[in-house]
Design an enzyme around this catalytic site. Structure first.
Site, PDB file in Angstrom:
ATOM      1  N   LYS A   1       5.819  -0.338  16.786  1.00 51.80           N
ATOM      2  CA  LYS A   1       5.537  -1.751  16.200  1.00 51.80           C
ATOM      3  C   LYS A   1       6.884  -2.155  15.351  1.00 51.80           C
ATOM      4  CE  LYS A   1       2.017  -3.589  13.081  1.00 51.80           C
ATOM      5  NZ  LYS A   1       0.947  -3.284  12.276  1.00 51.80           N
TER       6      LYS A   1
ATOM      7  N   SER B   1       6.959  -0.837   8.342  1.00 50.18           N
ATOM      8  CA  SER B   1       6.048  -1.113   7.172  1.00 50.18           C
ATOM      9  C   SER B   1       7.494  -1.223   6.113  1.00 50.18           C
ATOM     10  CB  SER B   1       5.391  -0.074   6.906  1.00 50.18           C
ATOM     11  OG  SER B   1       4.241  -0.047   7.259  1.00 50.18           O
TER      12      SER B   1
ATOM     13  N   GLY C   1      -1.278 -12.745   7.306  1.00 43.75           N
ATOM     14  CA  GLY C   1      -1.836 -13.926   7.455  1.00 43.75           C
ATOM     15  C   GLY C   1      -1.216 -15.158   8.088  1.00 43.75           C
TER      16      GLY C   1
ATOM     17  N   MET D   1       0.810  -1.038  -0.216  1.00 44.21           N
ATOM     18  CA  MET D   1       0.032   0.009   0.104  1.00 44.21           C
ATOM     19  C   MET D   1       0.915   1.146   0.098  1.00 44.21           C
ATOM     20  SD  MET D   1      -3.222  -0.844   0.164  1.00 44.21           S
ATOM     21  CE  MET D   1      -4.025   0.156   0.940  1.00 44.21           C
TER      22      MET D   1
HETATM   23  C1  LIG Z   1      -3.670  -4.065   3.272  1.00 46.53           C
HETATM   24  C2  LIG Z   1      -2.759  -4.303   4.432  1.00 46.53           C
HETATM   25  C3  LIG Z   1      -2.378  -2.812   4.832  1.00 46.53           C
HETATM   26  C4  LIG Z   1      -1.691  -2.618   6.090  1.00 46.53           C
HETATM   27  N1  LIG Z   1      -1.431  -1.190   6.494  1.00 46.53           N
HETATM   28  C5  LIG Z   1      -0.539  -1.138   7.761  1.00 46.53           C
HETATM   29  C6  LIG Z   1      -0.234  -0.037   8.313  1.00 46.53           C
HETATM   30  O1  LIG Z   1      -0.649   1.179   7.813  1.00 46.53           O
HETATM   31  N2  LIG Z   1       0.514   0.205   9.290  1.00 46.53           N
HETATM   32  C7  LIG Z   1       1.087  -0.939   9.814  1.00 46.53           C
HETATM   33  O2  LIG Z   1       1.590  -0.820  10.918  1.00 46.53           O
HETATM   34  N3  LIG Z   1       0.673  -2.116   9.604  1.00 46.53           N
HETATM   35  C8  LIG Z   1      -0.088  -2.120   8.284  1.00 46.53           C
HETATM   36  N4  LIG Z   1      -0.355  -3.478   8.059  1.00 46.53           N
HETATM   37  C9  LIG Z   1      -0.172  -4.725   8.745  1.00 46.53           C
HETATM   38  C10 LIG Z   1      -1.032  -5.483   9.879  1.00 46.53           C
HETATM   39  O3  LIG Z   1      -1.089  -4.057  10.587  1.00 46.53           O
HETATM   40  C11 LIG Z   1      -0.481  -6.417  10.589  1.00 46.53           C
HETATM   41  O4  LIG Z   1       0.738  -5.940  11.338  1.00 46.53           O
HETATM   42  C12 LIG Z   1      -0.101  -7.732   9.535  1.00 46.53           C
HETATM   43  O5  LIG Z   1      -0.908  -7.784   8.647  1.00 46.53           O
HETATM   44  C13 LIG Z   1       0.027  -8.866  10.310  1.00 46.53           C
HETATM   45  O6  LIG Z   1      -1.286  -9.162  10.896  1.00 46.53           O
HETATM   46  P1  LIG Z   1      -2.365 -10.080  10.291  1.00 46.53           P
HETATM   47  O7  LIG Z   1      -1.652 -11.329   9.891  1.00 46.53           O
HETATM   48  O8  LIG Z   1      -3.487 -10.625  11.255  1.00 46.53           O
HETATM   49  O9  LIG Z   1      -2.604  -9.255   9.198  1.00 46.53           O
HETATM   50  C14 LIG Z   1      -1.383  -3.750   7.009  1.00 46.53           C
HETATM   51  C15 LIG Z   1      -1.774  -5.100   6.435  1.00 46.53           C
HETATM   52  C16 LIG Z   1      -2.377  -5.194   5.355  1.00 46.53           C
HETATM   53  C17 LIG Z   1      -2.780  -6.566   4.963  1.00 46.53           C
END
Ligand SMILES: Cc1cc2nc3c(=O)[nH]c(=O)nc-3n(C[C@H](O)[C@H](O)[C@H](O)COP(=O)(O)O)c2cc1C
Length: 366
Positions: free
Chosen positions: A225, A184, A274, A121
């Site tokens: 983070k 990120s 995921g 993104m």
């Molecule tokens: C589409 C998308 C956008 C994300 N945007 C951010 C963000 O702006 N800042 C951030 O710290 N993490 C962002 N993340 C990461 C999530 O906050 C999270 O740390 C990561 O997806 C792992 O968790 P999950 O497996 O439950 O998705 C994003 C993840 C996805 C899939």
């Protein structure tokens, strides 16, 4: 209903660009956020409450420990509706000092056979000024809201501190805690802010500014983070710096640039989230838990899809958890599913004799 009907339709209409589904859902949540009756209906039908789920962490009261991760509601436009779904807290953002469009679309890719996503993104958001102006006239839900702040793409790395401070000042009245996103993988060089010297300078400045902004009140907690791609010595540095500067917690983890453990063979660049991330995220949380020994709360995330994953994160040392990708694949029912599972787990931990004693006490009080 979500996985049987809504998800297939959403995934079909957004086949070429999964972000279309995101915007469709966000639009509905944003509309619902303005209609108190709609919020009440959503809450009554979806939110699961149980006093055993309440957590006191960071000096805040969380109705349950399952939060929405950073990046879903980047501009904080749907916070009341997201709260009504039953989340225990929401991390809004990442917000940057300057508005920015993010990378070219498509920039989110679904890997259904892996229950994973790849995203690049690049932190699209309306910028701290516009977001703060809107928040000043928006209702705020009653659950803790964290605002996540990040470096603008146009800001050089050596000017990052001012960039974060600017966003902190703008958003300070609207958050209960603040997360510094230094992990990120889609903003050039951002992850270098996890290195010892730049992280120390950044955290020190932001923690001090939080104290100044709080005046006579208790300063709002600053968290950091981190990436799952850090080496163990690099995690040690983060822990030491966090403890030395007065940071109040560590969120682990962001997405990974690794492609380990995938069934599919994606060729897209970006951060992977995921199920395939769970093992590494858990490993990082466990390591943090062992090293930190309760001196800082840890918020665990990365591939949490069910109560068993959640329980393992808590057992590893997390005080709270967050989800993102499982919310996309499973829909809002995942929040109640996780919370119900946690309550069942808590109930199992209480020895049967205690439950019977409680029951006897209740009977004798009637
Ligand atoms: C589409 C998308 C956008 C994300 N945007 C951010 C963000 O702006 N800042 C951030 O710290 N993490 C962002 N993340 C990461 C999530 O906050 C999270 O740390 C990561 O997806 C792992 O968790 P999950 O497996 O439950 O998705 C994003 C993840 C996805 C899939």
């Amino acid at each position: 209903m979500f996985t049987a009907i809504i998800r297939p339709v959403l995934f079909r209409v957004s086949h070429d660009d999964p972000e279309i589904a995101h915007h469709l859902i966000m639009r509905q949540l944003e509309l619902a956020s303005r209609v108190p009756a709609a919020l009440r209906i959503i809450e009554a039908s979806l939110a699961y409450r149980d006093p055993r789920l309440v957590r006191e962490v960071l000096g805040l009261r969380f109705p349950n420990p399952v939060g929405l991760a950073g990046g879903f509601d980047k501009n904080g436009r749907a916070l009341p509706a997201l709260a009504a779904l039953g989340f225990g807290f929401i991390e809004a953002g990442g917000v940057t000092r300057y508005p920015q469009p993010g990378q070219a679309r498509p920039r989110i890719f679904r890997l259904p056979e892996d229950q994973a996503l790849i995203n690049r993104m690049g932190l699209p958001n309306e910028g701290a000024v516009a977001i703060a102006e809107r928040l000043a006239h928006s209702p705020r839900p009653r659950i803790p809201i964290g605002w996540q702040i990040a470096k603008s793409k146009v800001t050089p790395l050596d000017e990052a501190v001012d960039d974060y401070l600017f966003s902190l000042r703008k958003l300070y009245p609207f958050g209960d805690y603040f997360t510094l996103n230094v992990s990120s993988p889609n903003t050039p060089e951002l992850v270098r802010l996890q290195e010892r010297a730049p992280l120390e300078a950044l955290l020190r400045a932001v923690v001090e500014e939080s104290m100044r902004l709080a005046g006579p009140n208790r300063p709002k907690p600053i968290l950091v983070k981190i990436s799952p791609d850090l080496t163990q010595p690099a995690i040690d540095d983060v822990i030491e710096v966090a403890l030395a500067t007065g940071a109040r917690g560590i969120i682990a983890t962001n997405t990974t640039v690794s492609r380990e453990g995938l069934q599919s063979d994606p060729h897209e660049a970006g951060g992977l989230s995921g199920r395939p991330l769970f093992a590494r995220a858990l490993e990082v949380v466990r390591y943090l838990g062992e090293q930190v020994q309760g001196r800082l709360p840890i918020i665990g995330l990365g591939g949490i899809f069910g109560p068993d994953d959640a329980k393992r994160m808590f057992d590893a040392g997390a005080s709270l958890i967050q989800i993102y990708t499982s919310f996309i694949y499973e829909g809002p029912g995942i929040i109640g599913h996780l919370n119900r599972g946690l309550v069942r787990h808590l109930a199992c931990q209480v020895p049967i004799t205690d439950i019977e004693n409680e029951r006897e006490e209740e009977v004798s009080h009637e």
